[in-house]
Design a protein around this motif. Structure first.
Motif, PDB file in Angstrom:
ATOM      1  N   ASP A  41      17.580 -13.012 -91.220  1.00  0.00           N
ATOM      2  CA  ASP A  41      18.674 -12.067 -91.479  1.00  0.00           C
ATOM      3  C   ASP A  41      19.744 -12.173 -90.404  1.00  0.00           C
ATOM      4  O   ASP A  41      20.946 -12.139 -90.700  1.00  0.00           O
ATOM      5  N   ARG A  42      19.321 -12.298 -89.146  1.00  0.00           N
ATOM      6  CA  ARG A  42      20.284 -12.428 -88.037  1.00  0.00           C
ATOM      7  C   ARG A  42      21.110 -13.706 -88.171  1.00  0.00           C
ATOM      8  O   ARG A  42      22.314 -13.717 -87.934  1.00  0.00           O
ATOM      9  N   ILE A  43      20.458 -14.782 -88.564  1.00  0.00           N
ATOM     10  CA  ILE A  43      21.148 -16.063 -88.728  1.00  0.00           C
ATOM     11  C   ILE A  43      22.158 -15.978 -89.879  1.00  0.00           C
ATOM     12  O   ILE A  43      23.277 -16.481 -89.783  1.00  0.00           O
ATOM     13  N   LEU A  44      21.774 -15.317 -90.963  1.00  0.00           N
ATOM     14  CA  LEU A  44      22.614 -15.242 -92.162  1.00  0.00           C
ATOM     15  C   LEU A  44      23.717 -14.193 -92.068  1.00  0.00           C
ATOM     16  O   LEU A  44      24.669 -14.229 -92.849  1.00  0.00           O
ATOM     17  N   GLU A  45      23.563 -13.266 -91.126  1.00  0.00           N
ATOM     18  CA  GLU A  45      24.448 -12.099 -91.015  1.00  0.00           C
ATOM     19  C   GLU A  45      25.935 -12.449 -91.068  1.00  0.00           C
ATOM     20  O   GLU A  45      26.691 -11.865 -91.829  1.00  0.00           O
ATOM     21  N   GLY A  46      26.372 -13.406 -90.284  1.00  0.00           N
ATOM     22  CA  GLY A  46      27.789 -13.730 -90.223  1.00  0.00           C
ATOM     23  C   GLY A  46      28.253 -14.689 -91.297  1.00  0.00           C
ATOM     24  O   GLY A  46      29.413 -15.103 -91.308  1.00  0.00           O
ATOM     25  N   MET A  47      27.368 -15.069 -92.205  1.00  0.00           N
ATOM     26  CA  MET A  47      27.707 -16.084 -93.211  1.00  0.00           C
ATOM     27  C   MET A  47      27.930 -15.493 -94.594  1.00  0.00           C
ATOM     28  O   MET A  47      28.158 -16.232 -95.541  1.00  0.00           O
ATOM     29  N   ASP A  48      27.799 -14.197 -94.729  1.00  0.00           N
ATOM     30  CA  ASP A  48      27.877 -13.539 -96.040  1.00  0.00           C
ATOM     31  C   ASP A  48      26.782 -14.012 -96.996  1.00  0.00           C
ATOM     32  O   ASP A  48      26.988 -14.079 -98.205  1.00  0.00           O
ATOM     33  N   TYR A  49      25.641 -14.386 -96.443  1.00  0.00           N
ATOM     34  CA  TYR A  49      24.477 -14.744 -97.241  1.00  0.00           C
ATOM     35  C   TYR A  49      23.402 -13.694 -96.992  1.00  0.00           C
ATOM     36  O   TYR A  49      23.346 -13.088 -95.931  1.00  0.00           O
ATOM     37  N   GLY A  50      22.533 -13.557 -97.976  1.00  0.00           N
ATOM     38  CA  GLY A  50      21.427 -12.614 -97.839  1.00  0.00           C
ATOM     39  C   GLY A  50      20.103 -13.296 -98.120  1.00  0.00           C
ATOM     40  O   GLY A  50      20.002 -14.524 -98.179  1.00  0.00           O
ATOM     41  N   ARG A  51      19.095 -12.465 -98.331  1.00  0.00           N
ATOM     42  CA  ARG A  51      17.739 -12.983 -98.552  1.00  0.00           C
ATOM     43  C   ARG A  51      17.630 -13.797 -99.831  1.00  0.00           C
ATOM     44  O   ARG A  51      16.828 -14.725 -99.913  1.00  0.00           O
ATOM     45  N   ALA A  52      18.421 -13.471-100.835  1.00  0.00           N
ATOM     46  CA  ALA A  52      18.382 -14.246-102.085  1.00  0.00           C
ATOM     47  C   ALA A  52      18.838 -15.683-101.819  1.00  0.00           C
ATOM     48  O   ALA A  52      18.258 -16.638-102.360  1.00  0.00           O
ATOM     49  N   GLU A 121      16.923 -24.276 -89.936  1.00  0.00           N
ATOM     50  CA  GLU A 121      17.135 -23.234 -88.920  1.00  0.00           C
ATOM     51  C   GLU A 121      16.430 -21.933 -89.325  1.00  0.00           C
ATOM     52  O   GLU A 121      15.757 -21.298 -88.508  1.00  0.00           O
ATOM     53  N   LEU A 122      16.541 -21.562 -90.587  1.00  0.00           N
ATOM     54  CA  LEU A 122      15.896 -20.343 -91.080  1.00  0.00           C
ATOM     55  C   LEU A 122      14.376 -20.487 -91.035  1.00  0.00           C
ATOM     56  O   LEU A 122      13.663 -19.575 -90.589  1.00  0.00           O
ATOM     57  N   SER A 123      13.871 -21.618 -91.478  1.00  0.00           N
ATOM     58  CA  SER A 123      12.424 -21.845 -91.503  1.00  0.00           C
ATOM     59  C   SER A 123      11.838 -21.964 -90.107  1.00  0.00           C
ATOM     60  O   SER A 123      10.730 -21.486 -89.858  1.00  0.00           O
ATOM     61  N   ASP A 124      12.574 -22.600 -89.198  1.00  0.00           N
ATOM     62  CA  ASP A 124      12.086 -22.732 -87.822  1.00  0.00           C
ATOM     63  C   ASP A 124      11.847 -21.358 -87.214  1.00  0.00           C
ATOM     64  O   ASP A 124      10.836 -21.131 -86.534  1.00  0.00           O
ATOM     65  N   ALA A 125      12.764 -20.431 -87.476  1.00  0.00           N
ATOM     66  CA  ALA A 125      12.620 -19.073 -86.941  1.00  0.00           C
ATOM     67  C   ALA A 125      11.365 -18.405 -87.513  1.00  0.00           C
ATOM     68  O   ALA A 125      10.598 -17.772 -86.779  1.00  0.00           O
TER      69      ALA A 125
END
Length: 169
Positions: A41-52, A121-125
């Motif tokens: 969520d932190r990584i996606l926050e500034g990208m206008d992307y969400g969990r979907a 990046e998301l999976s590594d976290a």
């Protein structure tokens, strides 16, 4: 059986669980899920992307060339919702759609280099969090945890999960 041999959590019997013990498990799952999703969520926050978007990237990475209809079945979302997510990912250069060779109506989904980098990046976290938890809990707990998760799946979800598990990777 000796004292406390029922489980590591204070000798609680796994055959008879009280509502209080079940409530604790439900709450632990809620809080664990919050932790599990917090890093992406932190990584996606500034990208206008969400969990979907994250879930779509994950499963496209997991099964390159998967079809839109297969992704719909895995994610359990509406076609409209998935199309909105995919449109964004395609427009932003993270996913590409290829027309099916056998059935030209099918759209096969692949991550681009940019999409693969974000997915990594998301999976590594999440892997780092999962690895730390698994190491802290130990191998028996990891096996038990997976068994509990699989037992909670609806039959169709378990079939999809098992197909993915059997396909390796």
């Amino acid at each position: 059986m000796g004292e406390g041999s029922g489980s590591q959590g204070g000798g609680e019997s796994l055959l008879f669980l009280t509502d209080e013990q079940l409530r604790k498990g439900i709450e632990a799952m809620f809080f664990a899920y919050r932790g599990f999703t917090a890093d992406p969520d932190r990584i996606l926050e500034g990208m206008d992307y969400g969990r979907a978007h994250h879930r779509a990237l994950h499963f496209i990475h997991r099964s390159p060339g998967t079809t839109v209809s297969n992704l719909l079945a895995i994610l359990g979302v509406t076609k409209q919702s998935l199309n909105r997510v995919l449109r964004t990912l395609v427009e932003d250069g993270l996913v590409e759609q290829r027309v099916g060779r056998q059935d030209r109506r099918e759209r096969h989904l692949h991550l681009t280099e940019k999409g693969a980098a974000l997915e990594r990046e998301l999976s590594d976290a999440q892997r780092a969090r999962m690895r730390a938890a698994y190491r802290a809990a130990g191998p028996q707990a990891v096996q038990g945890f997976r068994q509990v998760l699989e037992a909670m799946m609806d039959p169709e979800m378990r079939r999809q999960y098992n197909r993915m598990k059997e396909s390796g990777g």
